[in-house]
Design a protein around this motif. Sequence first.
Motif, PDB file in Angstrom:
ATOM      1  N   MET A 272      41.855  90.330  -3.683  1.00 44.79           N
ATOM      2  CA  MET A 272      42.290  90.746  -5.012  1.00 44.79           C
ATOM      3  C   MET A 272      41.197  91.598  -5.667  1.00 44.79           C
ATOM      4  N   SER A 273      41.592  92.731  -6.226  1.00 51.10           N
ATOM      5  CA  SER A 273      40.634  93.597  -6.908  1.00 51.10           C
ATOM      6  C   SER A 273      40.161  92.930  -8.198  1.00 51.10           C
ATOM      7  N   PHE A 274      38.991  93.375  -8.685  1.00 50.82           N
ATOM      8  CA  PHE A 274      38.499  92.802  -9.937  1.00 50.82           C
ATOM      9  C   PHE A 274      39.445  93.144 -11.082  1.00 50.82           C
ATOM     10  N   SER A 275      40.042  94.338 -11.052  1.00 50.92           N
ATOM     11  CA  SER A 275      40.992  94.729 -12.096  1.00 50.92           C
ATOM     12  C   SER A 275      42.148  93.736 -12.169  1.00 50.92           C
ATOM     13  N   ARG A 276      42.685  93.379 -11.014  1.00 50.16           N
ATOM     14  CA  ARG A 276      43.796  92.429 -10.968  1.00 50.16           C
ATOM     15  C   ARG A 276      43.318  91.044 -11.417  1.00 50.16           C
ATOM     16  N   PHE A 277      42.145  90.632 -10.924  1.00 46.56           N
ATOM     17  CA  PHE A 277      41.605  89.322 -11.295  1.00 46.56           C
ATOM     18  C   PHE A 277      41.379  89.222 -12.800  1.00 46.56           C
ATOM     19  N   PHE A 278      40.739  90.240 -13.378  1.00 51.07           N
ATOM     20  CA  PHE A 278      40.459  90.217 -14.819  1.00 51.07           C
ATOM     21  C   PHE A 278      41.754  90.228 -15.626  1.00 51.07           C
ATOM     22  N   SER A 279      42.716  91.026 -15.202  1.00 56.51           N
ATOM     23  CA  SER A 279      43.998  91.099 -15.906  1.00 56.51           C
ATOM     24  C   SER A 279      44.720  89.761 -15.871  1.00 56.51           C
ATOM     25  N   GLU A 280      44.670  89.082 -14.722  1.00 56.08           N
ATOM     26  CA  GLU A 280      45.293  87.757 -14.610  1.00 56.08           C
ATOM     27  C   GLU A 280      44.581  86.749 -15.516  1.00 56.08           C
TER      28      GLU A 280
ATOM     29  N   GLN B 249      40.535  99.615 -17.113  1.00 59.47           N
ATOM     30  CA  GLN B 249      40.957  99.305 -15.754  1.00 59.47           C
ATOM     31  C   GLN B 249      41.774  98.021 -15.746  1.00 59.47           C
ATOM     32  N   LEU B 250      43.005  98.152 -16.212  1.00 62.20           N
ATOM     33  CA  LEU B 250      43.912  97.010 -16.281  1.00 62.20           C
ATOM     34  C   LEU B 250      44.986  97.150 -15.214  1.00 62.20           C
ATOM     35  N   SER B 251      45.379  96.048 -14.645  1.00 59.39           N
ATOM     36  CA  SER B 251      46.400  96.072 -13.600  1.00 59.39           C
ATOM     37  C   SER B 251      47.780  96.284 -14.219  1.00 59.39           C
ATOM     38  N   ASN B 252      48.476  97.329 -13.761  1.00 59.27           N
ATOM     39  CA  ASN B 252      49.822  97.567 -14.278  1.00 59.27           C
ATOM     40  C   ASN B 252      50.832  96.585 -13.701  1.00 59.27           C
ATOM     41  N   GLU B 253      50.371  95.742 -12.766  1.00 61.11           N
ATOM     42  CA  GLU B 253      51.236  94.682 -12.257  1.00 61.11           C
ATOM     43  C   GLU B 253      51.197  93.460 -13.172  1.00 61.11           C
ATOM     44  N   VAL B 254      50.209  93.417 -14.066  1.00 61.68           N
ATOM     45  CA  VAL B 254      50.057  92.290 -14.987  1.00 61.68           C
ATOM     46  C   VAL B 254      50.348  92.716 -16.419  1.00 61.68           C
ATOM     47  N   PHE B 255      49.802  93.856 -16.799  1.00 59.88           N
ATOM     48  CA  PHE B 255      49.961  94.369 -18.163  1.00 59.88           C
ATOM     49  C   PHE B 255      51.161  95.305 -18.260  1.00 59.88           C
ATOM     50  N   ARG B 256      52.007  95.071 -19.257  1.00 58.77           N
ATOM     51  CA  ARG B 256      53.057  96.025 -19.621  1.00 58.77           C
ATOM     52  C   ARG B 256      52.651  96.611 -20.967  1.00 58.77           C
ATOM     53  N   LEU B 257      52.382  97.901 -20.995  1.00 59.81           N
ATOM     54  CA  LEU B 257      51.879  98.535 -22.210  1.00 59.81           C
ATOM     55  C   LEU B 257      53.022  99.053 -23.074  1.00 59.81           C
ATOM     56  N   TYR B 258      52.812  98.981 -24.389  1.00 55.06           N
ATOM     57  CA  TYR B 258      53.852  99.342 -25.345  1.00 55.06           C
ATOM     58  C   TYR B 258      53.333 100.348 -26.363  1.00 55.06           C
ATOM     59  N   SER B 259      54.168 101.308 -26.696  1.00 55.02           N
ATOM     60  CA  SER B 259      53.902 102.169 -27.837  1.00 55.02           C
ATOM     61  C   SER B 259      54.385 101.456 -29.093  1.00 55.02           C
ATOM     62  N   LYS B 260      54.043 101.990 -30.244  1.00 59.18           N
ATOM     63  CA  LYS B 260      54.522 101.397 -31.494  1.00 59.18           C
ATOM     64  C   LYS B 260      56.047 101.405 -31.549  1.00 59.18           C
TER      65      LYS B 260
END
Length: 208
Positions: free
Chosen positions: A1-9, A162-173
């Motif tokens: 697991m990448s650090f990005s994925r680990f941190f995001s989890e 560096q956030l995992s897009n498999e964990v984070f779903r980003l939203y606009s206003k």
Amino acid sequence: MSFSRFFSEQARKPTGLFGKLIMSTIFNIGNAKINRFVYEIMSVKKDDHILEIGFGTGKLIYEMAKRIDKGLVQGVDFSSTMVSIAQRRNKKHISKGKVRIIEGDFDEMSFKGESFNKVCSINTIYFWPEPETTAKNIANILKPGGMFVVAFEDIAQLEQRQLSNEVFRLYSKDDVKNLLINAGFSKGVSIKSREIGSTVLHCAVATK
């Protein structure tokens, strides 16, 4: 697991020693400004019945409970690590019956309909697996005229991390506003924004 994925989890659900020591520190420092923003909007009254979804280290609950008399501040979080920290922080409020800390997944819990007049959630919307369902569940537990405050960071600054897009779903206003309108917040949704240095924070304020 990448650090990005680990941190995001870990940001989603802190666990183990890393969650206890590192993520709790990041939450305490990193969320201080957005917690204050939400606290101001919540305008807590002595008899409010409030729910915070995903309370992290419980600092906002602690501050809101100081203004509670006949009311109650409840919090639900599915991280046992954060639950333990929040319980310690709010020990006095809990003993006085002003705070109730619950471990669990909000979407899997059966809160009584129309039982809260205020609900808030900070930096959790990115992790909702079924955002439409979660938003509707929140609307259902609010009393008529009740308020929901959901706080999130600006999408442009999150995209630079560096956030995992498999964990984070980003939203606009606009994404958040439309989500809440479609969930049944018929009296309107407004977006309040605040710039603090290079950081841009948003709060969607929805009224049932």
